[in-house]
Write a protein that holds these residues in place. Structure first.
Motif, PDB file in Angstrom:
ATOM      1  N   VAL A  45      -6.523  49.891  69.332  1.00 48.61           N
ATOM      2  CA  VAL A  45      -5.435  50.809  69.011  1.00 48.61           C
ATOM      3  C   VAL A  45      -4.159  50.278  69.660  1.00 48.61           C
ATOM      4  CG1 VAL A  45      -4.568  53.146  69.303  1.00 48.61           C
ATOM      5  CG2 VAL A  45      -6.984  52.771  68.849  1.00 48.61           C
ATOM      6  N   PRO A  46      -3.068  50.096  68.904  1.00 49.33           N
ATOM      7  CA  PRO A  46      -1.826  49.637  69.517  1.00 49.33           C
ATOM      8  C   PRO A  46      -1.254  50.684  70.465  1.00 49.33           C
ATOM      9  CG  PRO A  46      -1.477  50.278  67.225  1.00 49.33           C
ATOM     10  CD  PRO A  46      -2.956  50.304  67.454  1.00 49.33           C
ATOM     11  N   VAL A  47      -0.898  50.234  71.660  1.00 47.72           N
ATOM     12  CA  VAL A  47      -0.298  51.116  72.662  1.00 47.72           C
ATOM     13  C   VAL A  47       1.118  50.606  72.905  1.00 47.72           C
ATOM     14  CG1 VAL A  47      -0.560  52.170  74.934  1.00 47.72           C
ATOM     15  CG2 VAL A  47      -2.578  51.368  73.699  1.00 47.72           C
ATOM     16  N   LEU A  60     -10.760  57.336  66.918  1.00 50.54           N
ATOM     17  CA  LEU A  60     -11.544  56.151  66.581  1.00 50.54           C
ATOM     18  C   LEU A  60     -12.903  56.176  67.279  1.00 50.54           C
ATOM     19  CD1 LEU A  60     -11.893  53.368  65.316  1.00 50.54           C
ATOM     20  CD2 LEU A  60     -10.643  52.403  67.270  1.00 50.54           C
ATOM     21  N   SER A  61     -12.939  56.621  68.513  1.00 49.83           N
ATOM     22  CA  SER A  61     -14.193  56.634  69.256  1.00 49.83           C
ATOM     23  C   SER A  61     -15.185  57.640  68.683  1.00 49.83           C
ATOM     24  CB  SER A  61     -13.922  56.958  70.724  1.00 49.83           C
ATOM     25  OG  SER A  61     -15.107  57.027  71.467  1.00 49.83           O
ATOM     26  N   VAL A  62     -14.688  58.807  68.274  1.00 50.57           N
ATOM     27  CA  VAL A  62     -15.582  59.852  67.762  1.00 50.57           C
ATOM     28  C   VAL A  62     -15.725  59.759  66.252  1.00 50.57           C
ATOM     29  CG1 VAL A  62     -15.934  62.352  67.620  1.00 50.57           C
ATOM     30  CG2 VAL A  62     -15.041  61.342  69.717  1.00 50.57           C
ATOM     31  N   THR A  82     -12.727  52.399  60.397  1.00 52.84           N
ATOM     32  CA  THR A  82     -13.397  53.386  59.551  1.00 52.84           C
ATOM     33  C   THR A  82     -13.989  54.470  60.439  1.00 52.84           C
ATOM     34  OG1 THR A  82     -14.882  53.629  57.654  1.00 52.84           O
ATOM     35  CG2 THR A  82     -15.705  52.366  59.528  1.00 52.84           C
ATOM     36  N   PRO A  83     -14.043  55.728  59.987  1.00 55.56           N
ATOM     37  CA  PRO A  83     -14.617  56.796  60.810  1.00 55.56           C
ATOM     38  C   PRO A  83     -16.099  56.562  61.081  1.00 55.56           C
ATOM     39  CG  PRO A  83     -13.290  57.714  59.028  1.00 55.56           C
ATOM     40  CD  PRO A  83     -13.422  56.254  58.751  1.00 55.56           C
TER      41      PRO A  83
END
Length: 913
Positions: A865-867, A573-575, A696-697
Motif C-alpha cells: 500500500v503506498p504511504v 487489504l489484510s482483511v 484482490t479482496p
C-alpha cells in the motif's frame, strides 16, 4: 541627578495591561516550547520500553551458559559444587553486578539453573504417544519455582541433593504439559542414562505459572507449554515435547544423562527507567557484553568458557529505525510551529514599538542615547517576560516528568531572548537615525533595499537547497543519520519565500483593482483599496506568521491524512472486507446464513480458496492461490473496497471456450495471452487471462487466479466469507460463527481490529499526538498574529472613521469600509496559504517517508500500500477560509464599536492619527 521614579516601575504602573498580556504570551509560549522536546522524549522512551516488553522473551534477555558438566569422577566433590544452588546464585550475582549501565537486571523475571541441552525421549505409563513415538522431555532444575508457580495438585519436589548416578529424583510439570501428555501426580518418567540404569523421575505435583508471559517461563516456552517435535524420517511424524521441572538441589542428577547438562543464567532486562536518550548507551552495553570488555570480565568472574546469546541488539536496531524514520517527520512540525511562534513574538514587539513610536522619538529628541533607550526597554520587557518564561518552562517539566532537562531549558532561554529582544531591536531599527515625520512607509510606496534583496535571495537559495535535499535524500530512515535540519526546515523556508514573494506582488493587484473602482460613483470601494495599500510595510511579519501557520497546518494535515489513508487501505487489504471468516477446510453450510443474520451485516461473499495451484509451467515453486467466487457479488466487493475492481462479465463462465480469469501480474506473466490449462489432472481448467489486477479482496499477498465458482467440478464449499457492513461488531459475529461452526476451526478477523493494530507502537501514537498539537498551536498563533496586526492598525482606523463620519459617512458605509479594507490582506494570506500549502505537499511528497509512522514494524501487507502525503482538503481550505472570515469579523466588530461612539470622543486637536 537621581530620577524621581524608576523607569520600569513607572511604565508598569501606567500600562499594566500590555505587561499582563506579555506575561501570558511568554508563559504560554515557553510552556509549549519546553513541553515539545519533553513530549518527544516521553513517547520515544515509552516506545523503547514497549519494544522490550512486547519482544519475545528469548530475544529480550541476556542468556549466559557455561560448558556442559560431565561426571568424570563421581567421587569428585567439586562436580556437585559446580551446579549447587549456592554456586549458581553466586555466579548470577557476579553477572548482574558486572552489567554495564544503562542495562539493569529484572530480579523478578531473571532465572538460573541447570538443564539438558536437547530433548530426551522418556517412557512412562499413560504418556500420550503421537505418530512420532513417545514424548521427549527437557529436564531443568531452575531456581525460584516456588515463587513463580502455584501448586494445583500434589506438591513441589523435595529439595534433596542428588548425585549424578542417583537412581531417582522428583519433578513437577505445568498443567498444560500434564493435560497434553497425560501426566498425573505419581507418574514416573524414565529418562535413559547411557549404559547405566535410567533415571526415574517421579511427578510429585502439577503447577500453574504465576506470570506465564514473563521471562522466567517464556525464555524456554516448553517449560510452561508443550510443543510438537518431528522425526527426521520422511514424511516427518510429530511427537510431544514437554518439560520436567526439578528442584535446584537435584541438579546433580542431570549430569550423567545421555544429553549433557549445562548451567545457565537468564538475565531479564528491566525496561523501567530506560529512556530514548539511553539508546546509544544500551546498544554499546549490549555490544560490550556480547563480544567486548564486559564479556572478558564476566569470564574471569564466572568461568573462562562463558557464552552469551541475546536479541537485544536487534530490538534496539529496530527501534532505532522506527525512531529515525519518524523523527524527521516530527521535526518538520517543530520547525513549522517554532517559526510561527518566533514571528508572533517579533510581531508583538513590533506592535509595542509602533504604539510607542512618538514616545520613543520624543525621548531620542530630548537627548536620550540609543544604548540607554535599549536598556530601559529591555528591563521593562524582562520584568514580566523572564518570570513568565521560567514559570512556563517549569510547568512543562513538572507535567512531563520524563525526558532530558537541557532541551526545555534551551527552549525557554530562546523564548526569553526573542520576547525580550523584539521591542528593543525594533526600536533600534526605527530610531537609530532621526526620521522626518509625515513620510509614507506603506506596501505600495516601499522600495526594498539592497540588503533586503540579498537576504531574500539567500532565503530562496536555502529553500531550493532544502527541497532538493529532501527530494534526493528523503527523511532519514535510521537513527544513525539523525535529523537533517535543512531537510526538516524545507516547508518553513518555502513558506517564508512565499510570504516575501506575495509582499512584493501585493501592490500590483491593488493598483489593478483600483482602476475600475476609481470610475465608479461610490467612494467606499476605492477608499478601501487605497487604505489597504497604505498598510505599513511591516505587515510582512503578520503575513509571514499566517503563511507559516497555514503551511504547517496543511503539511501536518497531509501527514496525518496520509497515515490514516494508508492504514485504512492496509486494513482493507489484510482483511478483504469489513470482516472475514475463514477456515483451513470448507466451512459448514450454516455459517454463511448465521453471518447474514448478524446485526450490521449488509453482504456476504463466499470464496473457495485453494493454495498451491499448479500453472503447469514448470515453476511451481512460486505459489499461486486459486479463488473461486460468484462474479457479481465479488466484483461489487472489489469495487467498493478499491481492491482491483473489474466488471463482473469479465469473470463469468462462458457457454463454450476457455474460462476467463482475473489474475495478478505475476500469474499473468506465467500464463501468457493465449488459452492455458492449469490445475491438477483431476480438475484441469482451460483458461485465458481476461484482466490483470494488482490486488484482490481476500488475499493480502502473493499471486492469484480468480475464477467463476460455477466452472469448478464437484462440490466446493466456501472456505472464506468476506463480510460487508461498517457497523458489524466482533462479539456478535464471533458468537454467530462459533454457534454455527461445530469444529471450532473458523477464525474471524475484523477490519477495525486490524486497523487498530497498525498503530501498536507508542512512538507512532505519541508522534501523531505531538504532530496534532503542533498543528493546533500553529493555527492558534496564526490567529494571534492576525489579531495583533488588526490591533496595530485599530487606532488609526478608528480615527479615520471618525473623520469620515464628520464628513457625512453613514454608519453602514463605515462598517463596509473597514471590512473591505481588511479583505485584500486577509484574502492574500488565505489564498496564498492554500496555494503554498498545496504546492509544499506536492513538492515534498516524494521525499517524505511515512511508512514507519503508519506502521512501526512494516510488513508485507502495508508494503503493498503506498504511504505518502495526501492533500487533505479540510486542513488546506478550512484554515485559509478561517483567516478571511476572522479578519472580516474582527473588522466588523471594530466598526460596530466605533460607530456606537461619538466622533468627538475620537478626535483631538493635534492628534496625528
Amino acid at each position: 541627578m537621581r530620577a524621581v521614579a524608576p523607569w520600569v516601575r513607572t511604565r508598569l504602573r501606567t500600562a499594566p495591561l500590555p505587561a499582563v498580556a506579555l506575561f501570558v504570551l511568554v508563559g504560554l509560549t515557553a510552556f509549549l516550547c519546553a513541553a515539545f522536546p519533553r513530549a518527544v522524549d516521553a513517547y520515544e522512551g515509552e516506545g523503547l520500553r514497549h519494544g522490550l516488553a512486547v519482544a519475545a522473551a528469548d530475544q529480550s534477555t541476556l542468556q549466559f551458559t557455561a560448558p556442559p558438566q560431565s561426571p568424570y569422577d563421581p567421587a569428585d566433590p567439586a562436580l556437585g559444587k559446580a551446579v549447587s544452588p549456592r554456586e549458581l546464585s553466586e555466579r548470577q550475582r557476579r553477572i548482574t553486578a558486572n552489567l554495564p549501565g544503562p542495562l539493569r537486571a529484572d530480579a523478578r523475571e531473571s532465572a538460573h539453573g541447570v538443564r539438558t541441552q536437547r530433548p530426551m525421549r522418556g517412557h512412562g505409563p499413560g504418556l500420550v504417544e503421537l505418530d512420532g513415538g513417545v514424548p521427549a522431555f527437557t529436564l531443568a532444575a531452575q531456581a525460584g519455582l516456588a515463587e513463580h508457580a502455584t501448586v494445583r495438585s500434589g506438591r513441589l519436589p523435595a529439595p534433596r541433593a542428588a548425585g549424578p548416578f542417583a537412581p531417582a529424583t522428583e519433578a513437577v510439570v505445568t498443567a498444560a504439559t500434564a493435560k497434553a501428555l497425560g501426566i498425573r501426580v505419581g507418574t514416573v518418567v524414565r529418562i535413559p542414562r547411557g549404559s547405566t540404569e535410567s533415571l526415574a523421575v517421579t511427578v510429585t505435583g502439577i503447577v500453574e505459572p504465576v506470570r506465564p508471559a514473563g521471562a522466567y517461563w517464556s525464555v524456554r516456552p516448553v517449560l510452561r507449554t508443550p510443543s510438537y517435535l518431528y522425526t527426521s524420517e520422511m514424511p516427518p511424524q510429530p511427537y510431544w515435547h514437554g518439560a520436567l521441572l526439578l528442584a535446584p538441589e537435584s541438579a546433580g542428577a542431570l549430569l550423567a544423562l545421555e544429553e549433557e547438562a549445562e548451567p545457565y543464567w537468564q538475565i531479564a532486562v528491566d525496561p523501567r527507567g530506560l529512556g530514548a536518550h539511553d539508546l546509544d548507551g544500551a546498544r554499546g552495553a549490549v555490544a560490550a557484553v556480547e563480544s567486548g570488555p564486559v564479556l572478558s570480565e564476566l569470564r574471569e568472574a564466572v568461568g573462562p568458557e562463558l557464552q552469551v546469546t541475546t536479541g537485544l541488539s536487534g530490538i534496539f536496531e529496530e527501534y532505532a529505525k522506527v525512531r529515525g524514520a519518524i523523527g524527521p517527520v516530527v521535526s518538520v512540525a517543530a520547525f513549522g510551529v517554532g517559526g510561527v511562534i518566533g514571528v508572533v513574538l517579533l510581531t508583538a514587539g513590533g506592535l509595542a514599538a509602533a504604539r510607542r513610536r512618538s514616545e520613543l522619538a520624543l525621548l531620542r529628541a530630548r537627548g536620550g542615547s540609543m544604548p540607554g533607550t535599549v536598556g530601559r526597554l529591555l528591563a521593562e520587557v524582562a520584568v514580566p517576560a523572564v518570570p513568565a518564561a521560567v514559570a512556563g518552562g517549569a510547568l512543562a517539566v513538572l507535567l512531563l516528568p520524563e525526558g532530558r532537562l537541557w532541551p526545555p531549558v534551551v527552549a525557554t532561554v530562546l523564548v526569553v531572548v526573542m520576547a525580550c529582544g523584539a521591542l528593543p531591536l525594533r526600536a533600534v531599527l526605527e530610531h537609530r537615525r532621526p526620521r522626518p515625520s509625515g513620510g509614507r512607509d506603506d506596501v505600495v510606496r516601499a522600495r526594498p533595499s539592497r540588503r533586503r534583496t540579498v537576504a531574500e535571495l539567500t532565503l530562496l537559495a536555502l529553500a531550493v537547497a532544502a527541497v532538493v535535499a529532501l527530494r534526493r535524500r528523503g527523511t532519514a530512515d535510521g537513527a544513525e543519520q539523525g535529523v537533517d535540519q535543512l531537510v526538516s526546515a524545507a516547508p518553513v523556508l518555502l513558506g517564508v519565500v512565499a510570504a516575501l514573494v506575495l509582499v512584493r506582488l501585493y501592490p500590483l493587484p491593488l493598483r489593478l483593482a483600483a482602476l475600475p473602482l476609481a470610475r465608479r460613483r461610490g467612494a467606499i470601494g476605492f477608499l478601501a483599496l487605497t487604505r489597504a495599500g497604505r498598510a505599513p510595510a511591516t505587515t510582512v511579519l503578520p503575513l509571514l506568521a499566517l503563511l507559516l501557520a497555514l503551511v504547517t497546518t496543511a503539511f501536518g494535515g497531509s501527514v496525518l491524512a496520509g497515515v490514516e489513508d494508508a492504514r485504512d487501505r492496509a486494513a482493507v487489504l489484510s482483511v478483504g472486507a469489513d470482516a472475514r471468516v475463514e477456515s483451513a477446510g470448507a466451512l459448514p453450510k450454516g455459517v454463511a446464513e448465521a453471518v447474514r443474520k448478524v446485526p450490521g451485516v449488509t453482504g456476504v461473499v463466499e470464496v473457495y480458496r485453494e493454495t498451491d495451484l499448479s500453472l503447469r509451467d514448470g515453476d511451481d515453486a512460486r505459489g499461486v492461490t486459486l479463488l473461486a467466487v460468484e462474479p457479481g457479488a465479488y466484483a461489487r466487493l472489489a469495487r467498493s473496497t478499491g481492491l482491483g475492481g473489474f466488471p463482473a462479465d469479465a469473470l463469468r463462465k462462458p457457454e463454450s471456450g476457455p474460462l476467463p480469469v482475473v489474475v495478478s501480474p505475476g500469474a499473468a506473466e506465467r500464463l501468457g495471452s493465449g488459452p492455458r490449462t492449469i490445475g491438477p489432472l483431476s480438475a484441469a481448467l482451460t483458461v485465458r487471462v481476461a484482466a490483470v489486477r494488482e490486488l484482490t479482496p481476500g488475499l493480502s499477498d502473493g499471486d492469484f487466479v480468480l475464477v467463476d465458482a460455477a466452472a469448478l467440478t464437484g462440490p466446493k464449499g466456501a472456505t472464506t466469507l468476506l463480510v460487508s457492513g461498517g457497523s458489524v461488531a466482533g462479539g456478535p459475529l464471533r458468537a454467530a460463527v462459533g454457534g454455527a461452526d461445530g469444529s471450532g476451526e473458523a477464525r474471524v478477523a475484523l477490519r477495525s481490529e486490524e486497523r487498530a493494530a497498525f498503530a501498536e507502537s507508542p512512538v507512532q501514537t505519541g508522534a501523531e499526538r505531538v504532530y496534532a498539537v503542533a498543528v493546533a498551536a500553529a493555527a492558534g498563533y496564526a490567529v494571534l498574529a492576525l489579531l495583533l496586526s488588526l490591533l496595530q492598525a485599530a487606532p488609526e482606523r478608528i480615527a479615520l472613521l471618525a473623520r469620515l463620519r464628520t464628513m457625512g459617512l453613514t454608519r453602514r458605509q463605515g462598517r463596509r469600509l473597514l471590512v473591505l479594507e481588511n479583505l485584500p490582506g486577509s484574502v492574500l494570506a488565505g489564498a496564498g496559504g492554500v496555494l503554498v500549502g498545496w504546492a509544499v505537499v506536492l513538492v515534498l511528497s516524494p521525499g517524505v517517508d511515512l511508512r514507519r509512522l503508519a506502521h512501526a514494524s512494516g510488513g508485507t501487507t502495508l508494503s503493498r500500500v503506498p504511504v505518502e502525503l495526501t492533500v487533505d482538503a479540510w486542513s488546506l481550505l478550512l484554515p485559509g477560509a478561517g483567516v478571511v472570515v476572522l479578519a472580516a469579523g474582527v473588522a466588523a466588530v471594530q466598526a460596530w464599536l466605533t460607530t456606537r461612539r461619538s466622533s468627538t470622543t475620537e478626535l483631538r486637536v493635534g492628534d496625528s492619527r
